[in-house]
Scaffold this motif. Structure first.
Motif, mmCIF file in Angstrom:
data_model
loop_
_atom_site.group_PDB
_atom_site.id
_atom_site.type_symbol
_atom_site.label_atom_id
_atom_site.label_comp_id
_atom_site.label_asym_id
_atom_site.label_seq_id
_atom_site.Cartn_x
_atom_site.Cartn_y
_atom_site.Cartn_z
ATOM 1 N N TYR A 90 0.850 -1.188 0.000
ATOM 2 C CA TYR A 90 0.000 0.000 0.000
ATOM 3 C C TYR A 90 0.887 1.240 0.000
ATOM 4 C CZ TYR A 90 -3.789 -3.140 1.461
ATOM 5 O OH TYR A 90 -4.707 -4.150 1.534
ATOM 6 N N ILE A 91 0.435 2.269 -0.690
ATOM 7 C CA ILE A 91 1.120 3.559 -0.682
ATOM 8 C C ILE A 91 0.193 4.585 -0.045
ATOM 9 C CG2 ILE A 91 2.388 5.259 -2.033
ATOM 10 C CD1 ILE A 91 3.442 2.407 -2.352
ATOM 11 N N ILE A 92 0.700 5.328 0.932
ATOM 12 C CA ILE A 92 -0.091 6.394 1.542
ATOM 13 C C ILE A 92 0.319 7.704 0.880
ATOM 14 C CG2 ILE A 92 -0.591 7.678 3.651
ATOM 15 C CD1 ILE A 92 -0.169 5.115 5.196
ATOM 16 N N PHE A 93 -0.650 8.333 0.211
ATOM 17 C CA PHE A 93 -0.426 9.602 -0.480
ATOM 18 C C PHE A 93 -1.083 10.747 0.290
ATOM 19 C CE2 PHE A 93 0.134 6.820 -4.201
ATOM 20 C CZ PHE A 93 1.233 7.416 -4.805
ATOM 21 N N TYR A 94 -0.428 11.902 0.238
ATOM 22 C CA TYR A 94 -1.047 13.131 0.750
ATOM 23 C C TYR A 94 -1.465 13.970 -0.452
ATOM 24 C CZ TYR A 94 -1.646 17.681 2.961
ATOM 25 O OH TYR A 94 -2.153 18.878 3.388
ATOM 26 N N SER A 95 -2.759 14.304 -0.537
ATOM 27 C CA SER A 95 -3.274 15.086 -1.653
ATOM 28 C C SER A 95 -3.103 16.576 -1.371
ATOM 29 C CB SER A 95 -4.756 14.775 -1.880
ATOM 30 O OG SER A 95 -5.313 15.689 -2.799
ATOM 31 N N LEU A 96 -2.361 17.260 -2.243
ATOM 32 C CA LEU A 96 -2.177 18.696 -2.071
ATOM 33 C C LEU A 96 -3.487 19.454 -2.305
ATOM 34 C CD1 LEU A 96 1.239 19.332 -3.839
ATOM 35 C CD2 LEU A 96 0.789 19.110 -1.421
ATOM 36 N N GLU A 97 -4.327 18.910 -3.178
ATOM 37 C CA GLU A 97 -5.577 19.595 -3.508
ATOM 38 C C GLU A 97 -6.605 19.485 -2.386
ATOM 39 O OE1 GLU A 97 -9.171 19.419 -6.848
ATOM 40 O OE2 GLU A 97 -7.390 18.142 -7.061
ATOM 41 N N HIS A 98 -6.757 18.267 -1.840
ATOM 42 C CA HIS A 98 -7.807 18.036 -0.847
ATOM 43 C C HIS A 98 -7.301 18.089 0.594
ATOM 44 C CE1 HIS A 98 -10.531 16.996 -4.079
ATOM 45 N NE2 HIS A 98 -9.642 16.123 -4.545
ATOM 46 N N LYS A 99 -5.979 18.164 0.777
ATOM 47 C CA LYS A 99 -5.380 18.228 2.115
ATOM 48 C C LYS A 99 -5.776 17.026 2.970
ATOM 49 C CE LYS A 99 -3.732 22.336 1.166
ATOM 50 N NZ LYS A 99 -2.310 22.544 0.870
ATOM 51 N N THR A 100 -5.835 15.865 2.336
ATOM 52 C CA THR A 100 -6.167 14.635 3.047
ATOM 53 C C THR A 100 -5.217 13.530 2.604
ATOM 54 O OG1 THR A 100 -7.770 14.025 1.329
ATOM 55 C CG2 THR A 100 -8.626 15.187 3.266
ATOM 56 N N PHE A 101 -5.294 12.413 3.309
ATOM 57 C CA PHE A 101 -4.432 11.285 3.002
ATOM 58 C C PHE A 101 -5.255 10.134 2.447
ATOM 59 C CE2 PHE A 101 -2.121 13.797 6.001
ATOM 60 C CZ PHE A 101 -0.813 13.711 5.579
ATOM 61 N N ALA A 102 -4.672 9.400 1.513
ATOM 62 C CA ALA A 102 -5.348 8.257 0.901
ATOM 63 C C ALA A 102 -4.417 7.054 0.923
ATOM 64 C CB ALA A 102 -5.751 8.587 -0.527
#
Length: 335
Positions: A196-208
């Motif tokens: 699994y890769i945990i990404f931080y979204s710059l647009e939504h300011k959330t993690f996926a």
């Protein structure tokens, strides 16, 4: 002597550190020696007398040090202790070489060195006993040749602090196109043998949290960002998402349920104790709220050998799911 077997004696490690420190610096102080012995819990009179050659019996002394002045010592022989691997460690190294992921994390030269390591006897290991088999029914195991480029791009992005643009296809089939994010962490699930890769979204300011099999069309994206600030936001996000109380389960040690439980929850922070009066083990699982559904799924996988005692809402959720499953079963399969 067993006292010099690394696998059995902390004193070996203490003596190795003392010798190597003295070799590197030329001398070692009496205080440093005491500190090393204390570090390895070897700071008792019998050991100290042997190290400093103060024992009345010659054969009980360890003559590796000689006094240099009132406060320091030198080595009697000008050499250090080279690192080595035990037979048990060689067996473990050869075992991990059988993993299909070995080439992802080790260079070819390292793999060749491990293959050349020899030991007196390596018993045959049936890999089918330890390789996870509970693979996802939705996503198959991706070929290692397809995983490798993705993982390498993510690792490079993390090391070089670069943005990634990617498309993600979720398990349910939703497609998220041209997402720009910062990979923060790589996780591996032993349960279903997936990365699994945990990404931080710059647009939504959330993690996926993305399954690597579902990530496509990854490219590096130009742009500046403050990675340290992102990591602070990530830690704050985790702090706020932490469940207020752990999930507490009681496990009967039947049909390898205890081993399965520790394996299933290996990636979670946890504590355990033995309940003598019940002849069960209690495991406390500390988790984040977004992991709740995953934990419930793993508890259900363990079956009747596990009972959830707390918190109440988790108990009610599991009871409800079991009742629904029984209803579906009874409606479709009349006994």
């Amino acid at each position: 002597m067993e006292i010099f077997l690394e696998a059995k004696s902390t004193f070996y490690k203490a003596l190795e550190e003392i010798i190597n420190r003295a070799y590197e610096k030329g001398t070692i102080s009496q205080k440093e020696i005491y500190d090393v012995l204390t570090k390895y819990n070897c700071n008792f009179p019998v050991i100290e007398d042997r190290v400093f050659a103060r024992n009345g019996s010659y054969q009980k002394n360890i003559y590796v040090l000689k006094r240099h002045d009132s406060k320091t010592y030198r080595l009697r022989i000008d050499t250090k202790i080279e690192p080595y691997v035990t037979n048990l460690e060689i067996m473990w190294l050869k075992l991990i070489m059988s993993s299909r992921y070995a080439e992802l994390f080790l260079d070819s030269s390292t793999i060749e060195k491990i293959k050349k390591l020899k030991t007196a006897y390596v018993p045959p290991i049936d890999m089918s006993l330890i390789v996870p088999k509970n693979y996802s029914k939705i996503l198959g195991r991706e070929d290692i040749k397809n995983i490798a480029p993705k993982l390498k791009m993510v690792l490079r992005s993390i090391l070089e602090k670069r943005l990634l643009r990617y498309t993600y296809i979720a398990r349910q089939g939703q497609v998220f196109k041209n997402v720009v994010g910062i990979p923060v962490k790589i996780q591996y699930s032993l349960k279903d043998d997936m990365f699994y890769i945990i990404f931080y979204s710059l647009e939504h300011k959330t993690f996926a949290k993305c399954i690597i099999q579902g990530i496509e069309n990854m490219t590096y994206e130009e742009g500046n960002f403050d990675r340290e600030q992102v990591l602070k936001e990530y830690e704050l996000y985790l702090k706020n998402a932490k469940a207020k109380q752990p999930i507490i389960i009681e496990v009967m040690n039947t049909k390898n349920a205890l081993e399965k439980a520790f394996c299933m929850f290996s990636s979670f922070e946890k504590s355990a104790r033995y309940l003598k009066e019940k002849n069960k083990h209690e495991i406390r699982i500390y988790y984040y709220e977004f992991e709740e559904a995953e934990i419930i799924s793993r508890i259900l996988y363990l079956g009747k050998s596990v009972v959830v005692t707390q918190p109440q809402h988790i108990r009610e959720n599991i009871i409800s799911r079991v009742r629904n499953a029984l209803k579906v079963y009874c409606d479709n399969y009349m006994v």
